[in-house]
Design an enzyme around this catalytic site. Structure first.
Site, PDB file in Angstrom:
ATOM      1  N   GLU A 204       0.809  -1.216   0.000  1.00 15.01           N
ATOM      2  CA  GLU A 204       0.000   0.000   0.000  1.00 15.01           C
ATOM      3  C   GLU A 204       0.846   1.272   0.000  1.00 15.01           C
ATOM      4  O   GLU A 204       0.344   2.362   0.256  1.00 15.01           O
ATOM      5  CB  GLU A 204      -0.962  -0.024   1.186  1.00 15.01           C
ATOM      6  CG  GLU A 204      -1.943  -1.189   1.076  1.00 15.01           C
ATOM      7  CD  GLU A 204      -2.942  -1.258   2.214  1.00 15.01           C
ATOM      8  OE1 GLU A 204      -2.846  -0.424   3.134  1.00 15.01           O
ATOM      9  OE2 GLU A 204      -3.811  -2.138   2.181  1.00 15.01           O
ATOM     10  N   LYS A 341     -15.594  -1.234   2.050  1.00 14.47           N
ATOM     11  CA  LYS A 341     -14.855  -1.783   0.910  1.00 14.47           C
ATOM     12  C   LYS A 341     -15.869  -2.361  -0.067  1.00 14.47           C
ATOM     13  O   LYS A 341     -16.568  -3.329   0.259  1.00 14.47           O
ATOM     14  CB  LYS A 341     -13.891  -2.877   1.365  1.00 14.47           C
ATOM     15  CG  LYS A 341     -12.741  -2.385   2.235  1.00 14.47           C
ATOM     16  CD  LYS A 341     -11.908  -3.558   2.733  1.00 14.47           C
ATOM     17  CE  LYS A 341     -10.671  -3.083   3.483  1.00 14.47           C
ATOM     18  NZ  LYS A 341      -9.930  -4.214   4.096  1.00 14.47           N
ATOM     19  N   ARG A 370      -8.197  -1.562  -1.308  1.00 13.94           N
ATOM     20  CA  ARG A 370      -7.667  -2.873  -0.946  1.00 13.94           C
ATOM     21  C   ARG A 370      -6.169  -2.865  -1.228  1.00 13.94           C
ATOM     22  O   ARG A 370      -5.657  -1.995  -1.929  1.00 13.94           O
ATOM     23  CB  ARG A 370      -8.334  -4.002  -1.739  1.00 13.94           C
ATOM     24  CG  ARG A 370      -9.829  -4.155  -1.570  1.00 13.94           C
ATOM     25  CD  ARG A 370     -10.302  -4.239  -0.123  1.00 13.94           C
ATOM     26  NE  ARG A 370      -9.808  -5.366   0.645  1.00 13.94           N
ATOM     27  CZ  ARG A 370     -10.528  -6.458   0.957  1.00 13.94           C
ATOM     28  NH1 ARG A 370     -11.784  -6.557   0.535  1.00 13.94           N
ATOM     29  NH2 ARG A 370     -10.026  -7.416   1.704  1.00 13.94           N
ATOM     30  N   LYS A 392      -9.204   5.669   3.574  1.00 13.14           N
ATOM     31  CA  LYS A 392      -7.942   4.930   3.627  1.00 13.14           C
ATOM     32  C   LYS A 392      -7.605   4.530   2.203  1.00 13.14           C
ATOM     33  O   LYS A 392      -8.332   3.739   1.606  1.00 13.14           O
ATOM     34  CB  LYS A 392      -8.109   3.647   4.443  1.00 13.14           C
ATOM     35  CG  LYS A 392      -7.929   3.768   5.922  1.00 13.14           C
ATOM     36  CD  LYS A 392      -8.097   2.404   6.579  1.00 13.14           C
ATOM     37  CE  LYS A 392      -7.127   1.375   6.015  1.00 13.14           C
ATOM     38  NZ  LYS A 392      -7.205   0.081   6.731  1.00 13.14           N
TER      39      LYS A 392
END
Length: 429
Positions: A204, A341, A370, A392
């Site tokens: 990420e 999500k 994700r 996020k």
């Protein structure tokens, strides 16, 4: 009405080099909607199921079966449907699949069509996606939770917790929040380099250094980077953790040795909650995600009663963007926030329902990427459309992460004076 005349899926690749599915929906006016589907590394047991091919090709991770399901079964049912009938489109696919977790056609197949249809509808009207989905009230820019140190299943670092995130709560705008976050990211790189630690990044975009001191070493290192960048740790910048506790829950205990080796401890549910409370009292941690295992409802209850009045407790694997599990959490007073999500549930309609249920119950919501992403930036629009207030989407590196941030910068520019950036107000008090 604008009728769907073509639905076409293809296999593309995500940010980890694994196959994923991309779907095009075309209307009778020649308008295109295109969406690519993400994939997680640490997935909850209760998530909708993505369909993979198995076999030797791509180590079993091909998605040609899902592609075929879109191009044959789903397309044949949806051709001729109005692209503006989002609820109907999603219901047809859910009914076609016929399973509670979308394991027949694949949640990845269904989600690709669902999101592509919404994009086609927005394009038909000449509207940005956030405006089409959210209407005139869609004006809240999300506060970014920037994942700058990776642990757990997202890196090879000897740290059990999966994500250490900085939150620029004192920023006056999303643009300023990005400036603060990226400056700290670059200062952190220098701090790590000066200690002789790796500055390679994880899935990420956050750093994955071999921090011998574990969790507290990571937090102290971030503190140093924040101060080096000229910001105040605990005032300008707060901390969020994603423990991903289900990943190290073994035989009813929280077994840190799985990621931390012999230095890791083994904790009971109460000890795990007490440890998180201790960290939150020692450091400016205002949000903890998946602090307990996804089915440890008693542990979650204990944690919520202990620190839920002052700390945002986010259910990811706990709720999996599913209204059934969220409803139980709300009724039992467990957690106070939901991670959102889209591929956990598999349709836009169900995603919106989960966010609405959370907000109506006084829970906050955090839009999320994700670990396996693409250049698709749909979730940026969704965060604004649903007024989530938080997002996020990784660190300040890797174009698969930056594409979402860049889209939010465009949206803030477009909204101009109407844009609202909540800062610290986005979080549970």
């Amino acid at each position: 009405m604008s009728i769907i005349i073509k639905i076409h899926a293809r296999q593309i690749f995500d940010s980890r080099g694994n196959p994923t599915i991309e779907v095009d929906v075309v209307t009778e006016n020649g308008v295109l909607g295109r969406a690519a589907v993400p994939s997680g590394a640490s997935t909850g047991e209760h998530e909708a199921m993505e369909l993979r091919d198995g076999g030797k090709a791509y180590l079993g991770k091909g998605v040609l079966k899902a592609v075929e399901n879109v191009n044959t079964i789903i397309a044949s049912e949806l051709l001729g449907t109005s692209v503006f009938e989002q609820n109907l489109i999603d219901k047809i696919m859910i009914d076609l699949d016929g399973t509670p977790n979308k394991s027949n056609l694949g949640a990845n197949a269904i989600l690709g069509v669902s999101l592509a249809a919404a994009k086609a509808a927005a394009n038909e009207l000449g509207l940005p996606l956030y405006r089409y989905i959210g209407g005139v009230s869609a004006n809240t820019l999300p506060v970014p939770m920037m994942n700058i140190i990776n642990g757990g299943s997202h890196s090879d670092a000897p740290i059990a917790f999966q994500e250490f995130m900085i939150i620029p709560v004192k920023a006056a705008s999303f643009t300023q929040a990005m400036q603060m976050g990226t400056e700290i990211f670059h200062h952190l790189k220098k701090v790590l380099h000066d200690r002789g630690l790796s500055t390679a990044v994880g899935d990420e975009g956050g750093f994955a250094p071999n921090l011998a001191g574990g969790t507290e070493d990571a937090l102290e290192t971030i503190k140093k980077a924040v101060q080096s960048a000229g910001y105040t740790f605990g005032d300008d910048i707060m901390i969020a953790l994603d423990c991903a506790a289900s990943e190290f829950y073994v035989n009813g205990k929280y077994d840190y040795t799985k990621f931390e080796g012999t230095t890791g401890k083994i904790r009971t549910s109460e000890e795990q909650a007490d440890y998180l409370a201790e960290l939150a009292s020692k450091y400016p941690i205002i949000s903890i995600e998946d602090g307990m295992q996804e089915d440890d409802w008693a542990g979650w209850k204990y944690l919520t009663e202990k620190i839920g009045h002052k700390t945002q407790l986010v259910g990811d694997d706990l709720f999996v963007t599913n209204v059934t599990r969220l409803s139980r959490g709300i009724s039992e007073g467990i957690a106070n926030s939901i991670l959102v999500k889209v591929n956990q549930i598999g349709t836009l309609t169900e995603t919106i329902a989960a966010v609405n249920m959370a907000h109506n119950a006084g829970y906050t919501s955090v839009m999320s990427h994700r670990s396996g992403e693409t250049e698709d930036h749909t979730i940026a629009d969704l965060a604004v459309a649903l007024n989530c207030g938080q997002i996020k989407t990784g660190s300040a590196s890797r174009s698969d992460r930056m594409s979402k941030y860049n889209q939010l910068l465009r949206i803030e520019e477009e909204l101009n004076d109407v844009a609202y950036f909540p800062g610290a107000k986005a979080f549970k008090k």
